[in-house]
Design a protein around this motif. Structure first.
Motif, PDB file in Angstrom:
ATOM      1  N   THR A 109      34.069  -1.304  21.367  1.00 52.55           N
ATOM      2  CA  THR A 109      33.471  -0.048  21.825  1.00 52.55           C
ATOM      3  C   THR A 109      31.974  -0.218  22.024  1.00 52.55           C
ATOM      4  OG1 THR A 109      33.138   0.753  19.569  1.00 52.55           O
ATOM      5  CG2 THR A 109      35.194   1.404  20.662  1.00 52.55           C
ATOM      6  N   CYS A 110      31.407   0.623  22.870  1.00 54.12           N
ATOM      7  CA  CYS A 110      29.968   0.601  23.146  1.00 54.12           C
ATOM      8  C   CYS A 110      29.206   0.980  21.881  1.00 54.12           C
ATOM      9  CB  CYS A 110      29.662   1.587  24.271  1.00 54.12           C
ATOM     10  SG  CYS A 110      27.888   1.800  24.585  1.00 54.12           S
TER      11      CYS A 110
ATOM     12  N   LEU B 218      34.993  -0.440  25.643  1.00 57.46           N
ATOM     13  CA  LEU B 218      34.468  -1.384  26.628  1.00 57.46           C
ATOM     14  C   LEU B 218      35.610  -1.885  27.506  1.00 57.46           C
ATOM     15  CD1 LEU B 218      32.085  -3.520  24.376  1.00 57.46           C
ATOM     16  CD2 LEU B 218      31.483  -1.613  25.858  1.00 57.46           C
TER      17      LEU B 218
ATOM     18  N   TYR C  69      31.905  -4.355  29.667  1.00 58.13           N
ATOM     19  CA  TYR C  69      30.848  -3.366  29.860  1.00 58.13           C
ATOM     20  C   TYR C  69      31.364  -1.972  29.552  1.00 58.13           C
ATOM     21  CZ  TYR C  69      32.825  -2.003  34.393  1.00 58.13           C
ATOM     22  OH  TYR C  69      33.651  -1.538  35.373  1.00 58.13           O
ATOM     23  N   CYS C  70      30.415  -1.085  29.318  1.00 60.15           N
ATOM     24  CA  CYS C  70      30.726   0.312  29.027  1.00 60.15           C
ATOM     25  C   CYS C  70      30.886   1.046  30.357  1.00 60.15           C
ATOM     26  CB  CYS C  70      29.596   0.922  28.202  1.00 60.15           C
ATOM     27  SG  CYS C  70      29.783   2.700  27.963  1.00 60.15           S
TER      28      CYS C  70
ATOM     29  N   CYS D 105      26.232   7.481  28.827  1.00 64.90           N
ATOM     30  CA  CYS D 105      25.747   6.518  27.836  1.00 64.90           C
ATOM     31  C   CYS D 105      24.221   6.387  27.985  1.00 64.90           C
ATOM     32  CB  CYS D 105      26.439   5.174  28.070  1.00 64.90           C
ATOM     33  SG  CYS D 105      25.997   3.898  26.884  1.00 64.90           S
TER      34      CYS D 105
ATOM     35  N   GLN E 167      22.534   3.262  29.460  1.00 68.98           N
ATOM     36  CA  GLN E 167      22.891   3.065  30.868  1.00 68.98           C
ATOM     37  C   GLN E 167      22.146   4.035  31.772  1.00 68.98           C
ATOM     38  OE1 GLN E 167      26.698   1.865  32.399  1.00 68.98           O
ATOM     39  NE2 GLN E 167      27.572   2.276  30.390  1.00 68.98           N
TER      40      GLN E 167
END
Length: 188
Positions: free
Chosen positions: A16-17, A24, A34-35, A41, A44
């Motif tokens: 998980t992020c 992810l 990647y998320c 997020c 991001q």
């Protein structure tokens, strides 16, 4: 020297992020996880804003990483379109901003409105669309509307645009959040 390595130690990749705890993902054929939560997020969102203001994109000077962080944390800039709603009043009460620095930021935002379309397209941060690909899309389609309406086949027909890039472009413009930001950018 491998003789110093301890046996039996394995690395567990996070699933998980670490910032927003979204699962992810890793696309087939790609190395990176990647998320996918690109609209919720915080790192991001801030990264997209920093990419948008970079020299190769909209070249908005006088705003650095710290300023992006502060404007994001204070809820003043939550996406790239919010940059065009900045005014001197929005800086009231924020530490470290004098009249001259505020004027320079606002002047730089205003100047960015005359940046070439290829840099704006690059600045949007569409996955797999770097500066070169953005330029090829602009040369082929001439307008954002044409790119937004292009089919998979029409996108793939552009030299150096493969299925992966074409799908990424289609996916980007299919998201309501992105089209709403683009509408705000057009008005600005």
């Amino acid at each position: 020297d491998t003789s110093l390595r301890k046996e039996g130690i394995s690395f567990v990749f996070p699933s998980t992020c670490p910032s927003c705890e979204t699962d992810l993902i890793r696309l087939e054929g790609e190395a990176n996880h990647y998320c996918p939560n690109d609209t919720g997020c915080p790192p991001q969102i801030k990264g997209k804003i920093e990419h948008f203001i970079a020299r190769k994109a909209l070249n908005i000077e006088n705003i650095g990483t710290e300023t992006v962080d502060l404007l994001f944390e204070k809820g003043i800039v939550q996406n790239v379109a919010d940059l065009y709603d900045l005014s001197a009043e929005k800086f009231i009460g924020l530490d470290g901003f004098q009249a001259k620095s505020i004027h320079n930021i606002l002047a730089s935002v205003e100047k960015s409105k005359s940046i070439p379309f290829r840099q704006v397209l690059f600045g949007l941060g569409i996955r797999h669309v770097g500066a070169t690909i953005a330029e090829k899309l602009v040369l082929h389609f001439h307008s954002l509307e044409n790119i937004m309406q292009a089919s998979l086949e029409e996108l793939i027909a552009v030299p150096e645009i493969g299925e992966r890039i074409a799908l990424s472009v289609i996916e980007y413009f299919a998201k309501a959040e992105n089209t709403a930001i683009i509408e705000r950018l057009k008005k600005a």
